[in-house]
Design a protein around this motif. Structure first.
Motif, mmCIF file in Angstrom:
data_model
loop_
_atom_site.group_PDB
_atom_site.id
_atom_site.type_symbol
_atom_site.label_atom_id
_atom_site.label_comp_id
_atom_site.label_asym_id
_atom_site.label_seq_id
_atom_site.Cartn_x
_atom_site.Cartn_y
_atom_site.Cartn_z
ATOM 1 N N TYR A 185 -5.027 2.096 -3.588
ATOM 2 C CA TYR A 185 -3.987 1.420 -4.515
ATOM 3 C C TYR A 185 -2.900 0.684 -3.829
ATOM 4 N N GLN A 186 -2.848 -0.365 -4.165
ATOM 5 C CA GLN A 186 -1.529 -1.185 -4.008
ATOM 6 C C GLN A 186 -0.662 -1.282 -5.145
ATOM 7 N N TRP A 195 0.916 -1.212 0.096
ATOM 8 C CA TRP A 195 0.025 0.208 -0.045
ATOM 9 C C TRP A 195 0.805 1.189 -0.022
ATOM 10 N N HIS A 235 -8.218 -0.912 -5.754
ATOM 11 C CA HIS A 235 -9.369 -1.635 -5.113
ATOM 12 C C HIS A 235 -10.422 -0.783 -5.181
#
Length: 86
Positions: free
Chosen positions: A67-68, A31, A62
């Motif tokens: 965001y990852q 993350w 997501h």
């Protein structure tokens, strides 16, 4: 083609960029908050910007809007080639 890009990136990559790539390989997608905690707010943004612009990491969105970041094939290639050099 990946080989040409790999050489181009290896000439310009910084140690903090490699540290983040290795972190993603070890722990999986990370993350943005974790990146900020490790590198600091401004430095983390710059590392992420460099890696995204060179195509070494890709964002995963997501449903909650966060965001990852995961490593790309080019990112894996760059990391492997850097380890071979040392």
């Amino acid at each position: 083609m990946i080989s040409d890009q790999t050489e181009y990136v290896l000439k310009r990559i910084q140690l903090s960029d490699l540290k983040l790539l290795q972190l993603i390989v070890d722990q999986g997608p990370v993350w943005h908050g974790k990146i900020k905690n490790i590198f600091g707010k401004e430095s983390g943004k710059l590392v992420l910007l460099r890696l995204r612009s060179r195509g070494l990491v890709s964002p995963i969105r997501h449903p909650n809007g966060y965001y990852q970041y995961d490593i790309s094939k080019l990112g894996l290639e760059v990391l492997e080639r850097f380890k071979e050099r040392d």
